[in-house]
Design a protein around this motif. Structure first.
Motif, PDB file in Angstrom:
ATOM      1  N   CYS A   1       0.858  -1.185   0.000  1.00  0.00           N
ATOM      2  CA  CYS A   1       0.000   0.000   0.000  1.00  0.00           C
ATOM      3  C   CYS A   1       0.894   1.234   0.000  1.00  0.00           C
ATOM      4  O   CYS A   1       1.746   1.393   0.865  1.00  0.00           O
ATOM      5  CB  CYS A   1      -0.924  -0.008   1.215  1.00  0.00           C
ATOM      6  SG  CYS A   1      -2.128   1.325   1.120  1.00  0.00           S
ATOM      7  N   LEU A   2       0.734   2.089  -1.006  1.00  0.00           N
ATOM      8  CA  LEU A   2       1.592   3.265  -1.139  1.00  0.00           C
ATOM      9  C   LEU A   2       0.979   4.484  -0.461  1.00  0.00           C
ATOM     10  O   LEU A   2       1.687   5.334   0.043  1.00  0.00           O
ATOM     11  CB  LEU A   2       1.829   3.578  -2.627  1.00  0.00           C
ATOM     12  CG  LEU A   2       2.422   2.460  -3.486  1.00  0.00           C
ATOM     13  CD1 LEU A   2       2.504   2.899  -4.936  1.00  0.00           C
ATOM     14  CD2 LEU A   2       3.794   2.060  -2.962  1.00  0.00           C
ATOM     15  N   GLU A   3      -0.324   4.547  -0.482  1.00  0.00           N
ATOM     16  CA  GLU A   3      -0.960   5.743   0.081  1.00  0.00           C
ATOM     17  C   GLU A   3      -2.395   5.439   0.495  1.00  0.00           C
ATOM     18  O   GLU A   3      -3.075   4.630  -0.125  1.00  0.00           O
ATOM     19  CB  GLU A   3      -0.970   6.854  -0.992  1.00  0.00           C
ATOM     20  CG  GLU A   3      -1.276   8.219  -0.428  1.00  0.00           C
ATOM     21  CD  GLU A   3      -1.486   9.275  -1.506  1.00  0.00           C
ATOM     22  OE1 GLU A   3      -1.743   8.915  -2.679  1.00  0.00           O
ATOM     23  OE2 GLU A   3      -1.412  10.467  -1.165  1.00  0.00           O
ATOM     24  N   ARG A   4      -2.808   6.118   1.576  1.00  0.00           N
ATOM     25  CA  ARG A   4      -4.203   6.037   2.011  1.00  0.00           C
ATOM     26  C   ARG A   4      -4.733   7.437   2.151  1.00  0.00           C
ATOM     27  O   ARG A   4      -4.151   8.257   2.866  1.00  0.00           O
ATOM     28  CB  ARG A   4      -4.278   5.397   3.396  1.00  0.00           C
ATOM     29  CG  ARG A   4      -4.447   3.945   3.377  1.00  0.00           C
ATOM     30  CD  ARG A   4      -4.316   3.380   4.796  1.00  0.00           C
ATOM     31  NE  ARG A   4      -3.810   2.029   4.654  1.00  0.00           N
ATOM     32  CZ  ARG A   4      -4.569   0.999   4.299  1.00  0.00           C
ATOM     33  NH1 ARG A   4      -5.852   1.170   4.109  1.00  0.00           N
ATOM     34  NH2 ARG A   4      -4.042  -0.196   4.151  1.00  0.00           N
ATOM     35  N   LYS A   5      -5.810   7.699   1.462  1.00  0.00           N
ATOM     36  CA  LYS A   5      -6.410   9.035   1.593  1.00  0.00           C
ATOM     37  C   LYS A   5      -7.799   8.870   2.145  1.00  0.00           C
ATOM     38  O   LYS A   5      -8.646   8.240   1.520  1.00  0.00           O
ATOM     39  CB  LYS A   5      -6.485   9.707   0.210  1.00  0.00           C
ATOM     40  CG  LYS A   5      -5.510  10.873   0.068  1.00  0.00           C
ATOM     41  CD  LYS A   5      -5.860  11.695  -1.158  1.00  0.00           C
ATOM     42  CE  LYS A   5      -4.833  11.488  -2.252  1.00  0.00           C
ATOM     43  NZ  LYS A   5      -5.255  11.821  -3.576  1.00  0.00           N
TER      44      LYS A   5
END
Lengths: 264, 329
Positions: B181-185
């Motif tokens: 997972c690279l990013e969570r927004k």
């Protein structure tokens, strides 16, 4: 990039209706269309090809030979290669048997990435793509909203998934299986005028079990591990309706109706 | 004693026990116990009703890794030989259940919404053929039974609560997956249509009136939802879509504005008390399943009804209004 798109042609249900008064299905003007989620998968493949013109796109589908003209349409867009897996022996396959058949063909192919839609319009349970990933021992992701066309390479894909409460961005090593969700912006290219009537049959391979050589007891109805034994009317929901118009009387009725039930 | 393993619904952890109703429907009075596979990040939200909860110490994304979850379930299965495995039909569950079925060489009936017992055979019911028919499906493979369950259909009422044993699962299982997972927004979520008591829902015929739906919803203390048509056209967000490819909703009042009522949409209405539809076509399918049908233009209807509500509110004196509110509080 070497891309395989798994597609399915489905009855265009927007042409379907249900007559609740008569409890019967209205199936006039039913035609087959490319499953909308699969349009998104194929549309992305073309985006990659636009950026990397040496990319190859193969479309793989399983179904009756009646979809051949639809496969031809895709080959005129143009998709580089089409494979239709079609054998009366495969008819009635459930998802387990279907993924076995598709998996046995995909095992013989070299590819960087398998793209598919997430849900089909007719079945809509998204079982086949993850089962194919399992057969091929690959990673898989469902309901992808966008794949980053700048970052995709033969070894890695970066994509995002829009969840209920968050949008997540992922990376996955390729080869892998990526299933896209439907988005309103997906469009397929139009065939050029010259290609409209072009004979593309040499780009389409039709495979039967003669070529695939699967054990007949593992495919079709016999190879399925689930069996439909009953059907029920999904539509016994008629209510005693009161019909009004948008005149003063009608609005008064609606207002009182809502007020009596505590909604206003 | 039959033993069932249920995978935690990571989207609505507390609702995981709704799947206990599926166990009751399958086994009836036959002796059975249900185990829950849960993750430590949901420790605060563990549901009641399970004989045993297997709590996995998860690290970050592993709870979203279908291959990792399958590996844990396979490990548990090898020790406990569950008779049935139930997976919620969520985003994650829809990736886990098909893989698991392949690994165990069993059939999978996906997103079931009913269970029928006919003598000795069990029939799992799901919508088929684009939602036009309900199909009763049996398994021809050997146990275990694997099912994924359509969210929002089953609900469980406890009769008696068993004492829950919490068992920590600390075996180190390596996931074969390369997912990172690279990013969570986070996305601001104002409401969940699955919890709404009142929904004002717009369809293809409500395109012009769409901005007004919000005002009507407000006047009725409800929320806005939409049909697939408006979502596909980019007018409404997918999170508020009702229907087969959206959410199953159970409001007390459903106001269907400009909705044709294709079977895929109606599929999303479950135990709705009152359906009010507004449509220019009195023969639209939605009208047949409505309690009240308003034949006419959506925009005119909403404007007139809002006027009527405003007028009635004016007639209510401020004192009455305050005391009404006071009583409610």
């Amino acid at each position: 990039m070497n891309i395989i798109c798994l597609v399915k042609f489905v009855p265009d249900i927007t042409g379907f209706g249900y007559d609740y008064e008569a409890s019967s299905m209205v199936r006039n003007h039913t035609r087959m269309v490319l499953n909308p989620d699969d349009v998104c998968a194929l549309s992305f493949a073309f985006k990659v090809k636009e950026r990397h013109p040496d990319s190859q796109i193969q479309v793989v589908s399983m179904g009756p030979t009646t979809v051949v003209p639809h496969m031809h349409d895709l080959l005129r867009i143009p998709v580089d290669k089409g494979t239709l897996i079609s054998d009366p022996l495969f008819a009635g396959s459930d998802t387990y048997a279907t993924s076995e058949v598709l998996g046995s063909y995909l095992k013989t192919q070299s590819f960087d990435c398998i793209l598919s839609g997430s849900r089909s319009l007719d079945g809509a349970t998204s079982q086949v793509p993850p089962q194919i990933a399992e057969i091929l021992s690959l990673d898989h992701m469902l309901d992808i909203s966008e794949i980053d066309v700048e970052k995709i390479s033969p070894t890695e894909a970066v994509f995002s998934v829009e969840g209920e409460r968050e949008t997540t961005t992922w990376s996955m090593q390729l080869p892998g299986v990526l299933s896209l969700g439907r988005s309103s912006t997906c469009k397929l290219p139009y065939p050029s005028y010259a290609d409209l009537q072009r004979d593309v049959s040499d780009k389409l391979t039709i495979l039967t079990n003669k070529e695939l050589g699967l054990d007949p007891s593992h495919v079709g109805l016999e190879g399925s591990l689930t069996k439909v034994v009953n059907t029920y009317d999904a539509n016994s929901r008629r209510r005693a309706k009161t019909v009004v118009e948008t005149n003063e009387e009608g609005i008064e009725f609606v207002f009182s109706y809502l007020k009596d039930r505590g909604f206003v | 004693m039959k033993r069932i393993l249920i995978l935690q619904d990571t989207e609505l952890p507390k609702r995981s026990n709704d799947l206990l109703e599926v166990c009751n429907r399958i086994y009836g009075s036959e002796d059975h116990e249900a185990w829950l596979l849960a993750f430590s990040s949901d420790r605060e939200n563990l549901p009641e009703g399970f004989e045993r909860i297997i709590l996995v110490q998860d690290e970050g994304i592993l709870t979203e890794d279908a291959r990792y979850i399958c590996a844990i379930i396979m490990d548990l299965y090898s020790h406990h030989a569950f008779d049935t495995i139930l997976i919620p039909g969520t985003w994650l569950g829809r990736m886990v259940a098909p893989r698991l079925a392949k690994q165990l060489h069993v059939g999978l009936v996906a997103e079931i919404n009913d269970v029928q017992r006919n003598k000795d055979t069990l029939e799992f019911v799901r919508t088929a053929y684009s939602g036009n028919v309900l199909a009763g499906i049996t398994m021809t493979s050997n146990p275990p039974i694997i099912l994924s369950i359509k969210p929002g259909i089953f609900s469980w009422e406890p009769e008696s609560l068993p004492k829950t044993i919490i068992q920590h699962y600390d075996k180190k299982i390596t996931s074969p997956s390369s997912l990172t997972c690279l990013e969570r927004k986070q996305r601001p979520v104002s409401y969940d249509i699955r919890d709404s008591e009142v929904l004002v829902s717009g369809g293809g015929g409500a395109k012009r009136a769409y901005p007004l739906l919000e005002t009507l919803a407000e006047a009725l203390s409800g929320d806005v939802s939409a049909s697939r048509k408006l979502v596909d056209q980019g007018i409404a967000k997918r999170t508020i879509q009702v229907g087969q490819s959206g959410k199953i909703v159970s409001p007390r009042l459903y106001v269907a504005i400009g909705i044709d009522g294709a079977i895929q949409h109606v599929e999303g209405l479950h135990n709705v008390e009152t359906i009010l539809s507004v449509n220019t076509r009195p023969d639209a399918p939605i009208c047949s399943i409505s309690d009240v049908v308003v034949v006419g233009d959506a925009k005119i209807f909403i404007e007139k009804l809002l006027q009527k509500i405003a007028l009635e509110n004016e007639h209510t004196t401020p004192d009455q209004y305050t005391s009404d509110r006071g009583e409610r509080e």
